[in-house]
Design an enzyme around this catalytic site. Structure first.
Site, PDB file in Angstrom:
ATOM      1  N   THR A   1      -4.327  13.621   5.115  1.00 41.08           N
ATOM      2  CA  THR A   1      -2.900  13.733   5.451  1.00 41.08           C
ATOM      3  C   THR A   1      -2.635  15.035   6.210  1.00 41.08           C
ATOM      4  O   THR A   1      -1.998  15.037   7.273  1.00 41.08           O
ATOM      5  CB  THR A   1      -2.029  13.648   4.185  1.00 41.08           C
ATOM      6  OG1 THR A   1      -2.428  12.499   3.438  1.00 41.08           O
ATOM      7  CG2 THR A   1      -0.563  13.548   4.556  1.00 41.08           C
TER       8      THR A   1
ATOM      9  N   SER B   1      -6.859   5.880   3.660  1.00 40.83           N
ATOM     10  CA  SER B   1      -6.932   4.973   2.503  1.00 40.83           C
ATOM     11  C   SER B   1      -7.375   3.585   2.962  1.00 40.83           C
ATOM     12  O   SER B   1      -8.176   2.922   2.293  1.00 40.83           O
ATOM     13  CB  SER B   1      -5.572   4.853   1.824  1.00 40.83           C
ATOM     14  OG  SER B   1      -5.326   5.944   0.968  1.00 40.83           O
TER      15      SER B   1
ATOM     16  N   LYS C   1       5.391   1.668  -3.079  1.00 41.51           N
ATOM     17  CA  LYS C   1       5.336   3.017  -3.641  1.00 41.51           C
ATOM     18  C   LYS C   1       5.625   2.932  -5.120  1.00 41.51           C
ATOM     19  O   LYS C   1       6.274   1.976  -5.570  1.00 41.51           O
ATOM     20  CB  LYS C   1       6.398   3.906  -2.982  1.00 41.51           C
ATOM     21  CG  LYS C   1       6.105   5.398  -3.100  1.00 41.51           C
ATOM     22  CD  LYS C   1       5.175   5.868  -2.002  1.00 41.51           C
ATOM     23  CE  LYS C   1       4.759   7.297  -2.198  1.00 41.51           C
ATOM     24  NZ  LYS C   1       4.041   7.809  -1.020  1.00 41.51           N
TER      25      LYS C   1
ATOM     26  N   LYS D   1       0.859  -1.192   0.000  1.00 44.04           N
ATOM     27  CA  LYS D   1       0.000   0.000   0.000  1.00 44.04           C
ATOM     28  C   LYS D   1       0.881   1.224   0.000  1.00 44.04           C
ATOM     29  O   LYS D   1       1.810   1.331   0.824  1.00 44.04           O
ATOM     30  CB  LYS D   1      -0.886   0.001   1.274  1.00 44.04           C
ATOM     31  CG  LYS D   1      -1.834   1.188   1.329  1.00 44.04           C
ATOM     32  CD  LYS D   1      -3.085   0.950   0.503  1.00 44.04           C
ATOM     33  CE  LYS D   1      -3.891   2.209   0.229  1.00 44.04           C
ATOM     34  NZ  LYS D   1      -3.458   2.923  -1.011  1.00 44.04           N
TER      35      LYS D   1
ATOM     36  N   GLY E   1      -2.578   8.307  -4.317  1.00 41.70           N
ATOM     37  CA  GLY E   1      -1.900   9.516  -4.796  1.00 41.70           C
ATOM     38  C   GLY E   1      -0.669   9.862  -3.986  1.00 41.70           C
ATOM     39  O   GLY E   1      -0.398   9.310  -2.921  1.00 41.70           O
ATOM     40  N   ASP E   2       0.095  10.777  -4.520  1.00 42.19           N
ATOM     41  CA  ASP E   2       1.233  11.412  -3.847  1.00 42.19           C
ATOM     42  C   ASP E   2       1.487  12.677  -4.678  1.00 42.19           C
ATOM     43  O   ASP E   2       0.551  13.159  -5.347  1.00 42.19           O
ATOM     44  CB  ASP E   2       2.452  10.463  -3.819  1.00 42.19           C
ATOM     45  CG  ASP E   2       3.553  10.941  -2.869  1.00 42.19           C
ATOM     46  OD1 ASP E   2       3.444  10.695  -1.665  1.00 42.19           O
ATOM     47  OD2 ASP E   2       4.517  11.589  -3.326  1.00 42.19           O
TER      48      ASP E   2
ATOM     49  N   LYS F   1       5.462   3.308   8.413  1.00 43.97           N
ATOM     50  CA  LYS F   1       4.294   4.189   8.572  1.00 43.97           C
ATOM     51  C   LYS F   1       3.017   3.357   8.624  1.00 43.97           C
ATOM     52  O   LYS F   1       2.176   3.527   9.506  1.00 43.97           O
ATOM     53  CB  LYS F   1       4.236   5.146   7.381  1.00 43.97           C
ATOM     54  CG  LYS F   1       3.109   6.153   7.424  1.00 43.97           C
ATOM     55  CD  LYS F   1       2.884   6.824   6.068  1.00 43.97           C
ATOM     56  CE  LYS F   1       4.111   7.509   5.529  1.00 43.97           C
ATOM     57  NZ  LYS F   1       3.799   8.338   4.333  1.00 43.97           N
TER      58      LYS F   1
ATOM     59  N   GLN G   1       7.252   3.795   3.951  1.00 41.86           N
ATOM     60  CA  GLN G   1       5.844   3.399   3.982  1.00 41.86           C
ATOM     61  C   GLN G   1       5.633   2.126   4.806  1.00 41.86           C
ATOM     62  O   GLN G   1       4.596   1.961   5.452  1.00 41.86           O
ATOM     63  CB  GLN G   1       5.351   3.199   2.535  1.00 41.86           C
ATOM     64  CG  GLN G   1       3.849   3.256   2.373  1.00 41.86           C
ATOM     65  CD  GLN G   1       3.320   4.680   2.256  1.00 41.86           C
ATOM     66  OE1 GLN G   1       3.883   5.499   1.563  1.00 41.86           O
ATOM     67  NE2 GLN G   1       2.229   4.983   2.942  1.00 41.86           N
TER      68      GLN G   1
END
Ligand code: NDP
Ligand code: 2IT
Length: 445
Positions: free
Chosen positions: A210, A377, A126, A90, A165-166, A114, A111
């Site tokens: 975020t 998410s 990612k 993810k 997204g990013d 996190k 990630q």
């Protein structure tokens, strides 16, 4: 760094040459993990660290598309499926000209920890591309996204890998990507992507999550010193998704956000950023911060320069990696800084983190402070799996609980390991132990 870990780190760096950001992220995590390995020698025996640093799978592919003038364009696409011990891979997709394997790997590595800290069942991954959406028409962005998904679709899935997204990837891009996935697979598989539109499987609060989460985490840090956001003077970097929603949340808690930036410059708005106008300029018109300054009037726009020259009691870096260096950190500290909450991934250099920690500034690292996006998410995935959709209030309540939980877990872990108030240590150890335990249980894979 612990000598046993130093040797592993040297091997990791040597076998991943030229990936400066990945090296930085690995070193920062390893520096926290010595004491864990004293307590858990089994992690060393099972080579957990060596395995963690080697992605389970790395996909690099060609993305051909035609621009509006009919010219052929070629970009490079990436997806690094880093670790699936806790759930499907993810993590977001970043479209920015600076993207290369080292950036995708640093983001994927961060990630893992996190996502573990959120307490949700999600692994780490990612992806992205060196495609630059800036200045491209909607039709060009759509053709790019369709080509990107034409390769990516075979690697992802609700139970496999769930992108989002990013930087450079928001609702518009997720829409085009989802449409192409659905078309190729002939499946309405809502849970394959997150950050979807509300009417077609998205979650309320995901767009805000975020930035909101970063402020909630920072508020929890402030509480440990008997403070709050009320009447704080806040500087935010960036003016994208994370920045705008951090500004909105901080101001709703009584702070005055006096400055924000983009890659061209920054604006100082002493009466507090006008969030509605900023949203219109950035999200509706896809304009620049300079346009905001012109429309707002009575504010200062500085071309180039550093937003960290503006004095603040709370700094929220929400743009990109390594945007806040040691010198900027020293200036902020000299100007009376109390707290830093990282909305971006690794925005503070290692020098900057050292300056903050030595000065006793509350410092919330990105892998903890910006986890609200990926956590929401995971809430979107839950809603998709149960074919349900929750109210804004309920979803925001869940987000708040998750962020407070992450704060408390980081604080408790730091205390347990003898460094109260060290959120970097707390986040790294807290995330690592959860993943390491799962990897041990699942055998040598
Ligand atoms: P956006 O694309 O919406 O906004 C990015 C902002 O950062 C823009 O203002 C952009 O300015 C600025 N920026 C980007 N790259 C640079 C650069 N090289 N130098 C200076 N400024 C730059 O992205 P997001 O707001 O989604 O992401 C911001 C950060 O937050 C990233 O680090 C991302 O990884 C992180 N993050 C995002 C999450 C999410 O849910 N979206 C979740 C967790 C973390 P310009 O327009 O001039 O390029
Ligand atoms: O860095 C991040 O956590 C994100 N870009 C969000 C990832 C996600 O899957 O929502």
């Amino acid at each position: 760094m612990d000598a046993r870990l130093e040797a592993i780190k040297d091997t990791v760096l040597a076998r991943n040459p030229g990936e400066a950001e990945f090296h930085q992220a690995v070193v920062e995590v390893f520096e926290s993990l010595g004491p864990v390995h004293d307590r858990h020698p089994e992690f060393l025996e099972a080579a957990i660290l060596e395995r963690l640093c080697e992605p389970e799978r790395q996909i690099i592919f060609r993305v051909p598309w035609t621009d509006d003038a009919g010219r052929v364009q070629i970009n490079r696409g990436f997806r690094v499926e880093f670790n699936s011990a806790l759930g499907p891979y993810k993590g977001g997709l970043r479209f920015h000209p600076s993207v290369y394997l080292g950036i995708v790997k640093f983001l994927g590595f961060e990630q893992i920890f996190k996502n573990a800290l959120t307490g949700m069942p999600i692994g780490g991954g990612k992806g992205g591309s060196d495609f630059d959406p800036r200045g491209r028409s909607d039709a060009e962005v759509m053709r790019f996204c369709q080509s990107f998904m034409t390769e990516l679709y075979r690697h992802i899935g609700e139970y496999t890998d769930v992108p989002a997204g990013d930087i450079g990837v928001g609702g518009r891009e997720i829409g085009y990507l989802f449409g192409q996935y659905k078309r190729i697979t002939n499946r309405y598989e809502s849970g394959v992507l997150t950050g979807k539109g509300i009417s077609w499987g998205g979650s309320l609060v995901r767009p805000e999550a975020t930035g909101f989460g970063t402020v909630i985490f920072t508020q929890e840090m402030l509480k440990t010193r008997g403070a709050s956001f009320d009447a704080q003077r806040v500087v935010v970097s960036g003016s994208g998704n994370v920045a705008i929603n951090a500004i909105a949340k901080a101001q709703s808690l009584g702070a005055v956000v006096v400055a924000c930036s983009d890659s061209s410059g920054y604006v100082v708005d002493e009466s507090g950023i006008d969030v509605a106008l900023l949203r219109e300029v950035k999200e509706v018109q896809r304009g620049r911060l300079k346009d905001y300054a012109e429309r707002r009037g009575g504010v200062t726009y500085v071309d180039g320069g550093s937003v960290w020259d503006v004095d603040a009691t709370v700094a929220l870096p929400c743009a990109t990696q390594n945007e806040l260096d040691g010198a900027a950190a020293a200036r902020l500290v000299g100007n009376g800084l109390l707290a830093v909450g990282e909305g971006a991934n690794m925005p503070s250099t290692r020098d900057a983190v050292a300056v903050f920690q030595e000065a006793g500034v509350l410092f919330g690292p990105g892998k903890a402070a910006n986890a609200g996006g990926v956590a929401t998410s995971a809430l979107e995935m839950q809603q998709n799996a149960s074919r349900d959709s929750w109210s804004f209030e309920h979803t925001e309540e869940r987000l708040t609980e998750i962020m407070v939980g992450i704060h408390d877990r980081c604080a408790a872990t730091a205390e347990e390991y003898g460094e109260p108030g060290n959120y970097v240590l707390g986040a790294n150890i807290g995330g690592f132990v959860k993943v390491a335990d799962a990897m041990l249980a699942q055998g040598l894979i």
